[in-house]
Design an enzyme around this catalytic site. Structure first.
Site, PDB file in Angstrom:
ATOM      1  N   GLY A  46       0.670  -1.262   0.046  1.00  0.00           N
ATOM      2  CA  GLY A  46      -0.013   0.110  -0.049  1.00  0.00           C
ATOM      3  C   GLY A  46       0.951   1.206  -0.044  1.00  0.00           C
ATOM      4  O   GLY A  46       0.324   2.290   0.616  1.00  0.00           O
TER       5      GLY A  46
ATOM      6  N   ASP B  85      -4.018  -6.099  -5.432  1.00  0.00           N
ATOM      7  CA  ASP B  85      -4.794  -5.980  -4.035  1.00  0.00           C
ATOM      8  C   ASP B  85      -4.305  -6.865  -3.132  1.00  0.00           C
ATOM      9  O   ASP B  85      -4.294  -8.081  -3.135  1.00  0.00           O
ATOM     10  CB  ASP B  85      -6.213  -6.360  -4.714  1.00  0.00           C
ATOM     11  CG  ASP B  85      -7.220  -6.052  -3.585  1.00  0.00           C
ATOM     12  OD1 ASP B  85      -6.940  -5.831  -2.540  1.00  0.00           O
ATOM     13  OD2 ASP B  85      -8.322  -6.235  -3.924  1.00  0.00           O
TER      14      ASP B  85
ATOM     15  N   HIS C  78      -4.992   1.341   9.765  1.00  0.00           N
ATOM     16  CA  HIS C  78      -6.048   2.213  10.123  1.00  0.00           C
ATOM     17  C   HIS C  78      -7.018   2.516   9.506  1.00  0.00           C
ATOM     18  O   HIS C  78      -8.305   3.036   9.855  1.00  0.00           O
ATOM     19  CB  HIS C  78      -5.355   3.655  10.882  1.00  0.00           C
ATOM     20  CG  HIS C  78      -5.044   4.687   9.874  1.00  0.00           C
ATOM     21  ND1 HIS C  78      -5.161   5.883  10.209  1.00  0.00           N
ATOM     22  CD2 HIS C  78      -4.999   4.364   8.365  1.00  0.00           C
ATOM     23  CE1 HIS C  78      -4.776   6.534   9.092  1.00  0.00           C
ATOM     24  NE2 HIS C  78      -4.546   6.077   8.012  1.00  0.00           N
TER      25      HIS C  78
END
Length: 393
Positions: free
Chosen positions: A233, A283, A302
């Site tokens: 990410g 992904d 988060h």
């Protein structure tokens, strides 16, 4: 016949004595004083008073609430100033309110009052009765300011954030995040299909805020002989760039959704680090690149609820070498000592994506559920910290 004005009584007098018959002027007045410290009513009914620059003379409990009550107005005033372009309309030298208002295309009287209100919070500085100049805080709101304060204010004004906070009451009632309920899609789907400009501003703000911590965070990461490092990410790759620059023996993989990799840092694409950096779209909720020594996730978990986080961590555990390390970079909530930044960010993460900020114990629980062993927390001098686990051998 006009009404006679009521006489004001000097301090300490409770009443004026009646006039004596046959006299045109009042006779001697007996001064009555009361020791308020000894008066029983003063202790039972007179609340404590806590004067301050922000609350004025208000009863102490109410006065202590006033920064919260007025905070909404102050924030909206700041957003309005940016929307009108006031930071760019104020020059380096003291500028007349009339000139500022003309540049902003706004009412001079209300521009002056708006600037005066913000000056009370240190944003802009009064210079006489009808002029203002920049303060340290207002100067970073100019469009050419390197600090990018205006970018952060734009995110507050944008629908994805501002609109989500208006749904807080319903979110607390129902337990459902506000943005998906409001738009019928996830945050990043909303950016991609409904609000690409808001998505660009979001990315710019995150690069400025989180990216400013990269060097400090990289300094606290001990790669410990690792050779393959996956940034899960990682977006534009600024965190991976900082890690690779500090560790010349390391090879990196920048891994994210394809649409998140459109603006990867030039140094990773074609520059000095391109030979040690592989850019891989994918992904993470399906799979992550195999055989890395370290999997790092900065401000990723988060965004998600616990089940989604466990799913991502399990994928890392499956793909990793035995003994590989997982490094989560996020804020830490202290349940016994709450602070405004982490606790409000916790609510914001829920409103926009169903996520949350977590405590050390909550991270340890996520690791355990994902089949990982929690090892330690490395605290840093910035907002984010390192929470680490290992893949069992």
């Amino acid at each position: 016949m006009g009404l006679r004005p009521r006489r004001r009584l000097p301090a300490g007098r409770l009443s004026a004595p009646p006039r004596r018959p046959g006299r045109s002027r009042p006779g001697p007045i007996t001064r009555i004083t009361v020791d308020m410290e000894e008066h029983p009513m003063s202790q039972q009914q007179t609340p404590a008073v806590a004067p301050s620059a922000r609350t004025g003379w208000l009863p102490a409990p109410v006065g202590e609430l006033m920064p919260l009550v007025t905070g909404l107005g102050a924030g909206l005033a700041l957003c309005t100033a940016c929307e009108l372009g006031l930071p760019d309309a104020v020059e380096e030298e003291p500028t007349r309110v009339q000139d500022i208002a003309e540049r902003a295309g706004a009412d001079p009287d209300l521009v002056g009052r708006l600037l005066r209100a913000l000056a009370a919070f240190g944003v802009f500085s009064p210079a006489g009765t009808d002029r203002f100049t920049h303060s340290r805080l207002s100067s970073i709101l100019r469009t050419d300011a390197l600090e990018g304060g205006g970018v952060f204010l734009q995110t507050v004004r944008d629908e994805w954030m501002g609109g989500s906070w208006t749904g807080l009451t319903e979110a607390v009632r129902t337990g459902s995040p506000a943005l998906p309920a409001r738009h019928g899609k996830s945050l990043f789907e909303y950016f991609a299909t409904d609000a690409p400009r808001e998505g660009e501003t979001f990315n710019e703000a995150m690069t400025l805020m989180v990216g400013s911590m990269n060097e400090v965070l990289a300094e606290h990461i001990d790669v410990g002989g690792a050779t393959r490092y996956v940034d899960v990410g990682g977006g534009q790759g600024t965190m991976l760039r900082a890690v690779l620059r500090r560790n010349p023996e390391l090879r990196g993989v920048l891994f994210d959704l394809e649409q998140a990799l459109t603006e990867v840092h030039e140094e990773l694409r074609t520059g000095d680090l391109s030979g040690r950096c592989e850019i891989v779209p994918g992904d993470g909720l399906r799979s992550v690149p195999d055989d890395a020594d370290i999997y790092q996730m900065r401000t990723v978990l988060h965004m998600w609820d616990d089940e989604t986080c466990v799913r991502l961590l399990r994928n890392c555990a499956r793909a990793a070498k035995p003994g590989a390390r997982i490094i989560v970079i996020d804020q830490l909530v202290d349940p016994e000592r709450p602070d405004p930044m982490s606790t409000l960010m916790d609510l914001q993460m829920f409103l926009i994506a169903g996520g949350r900020e977590r405590s050390e114990q909550e991270f340890a629980s996520l690791f355990e559920r994902a089949g990982l062993e929690f090892t330690r927390v490395v605290r840093t001098p910035v907002l984010l910290h390192l929470i680490e686990a290992i893949v069992p051998a």
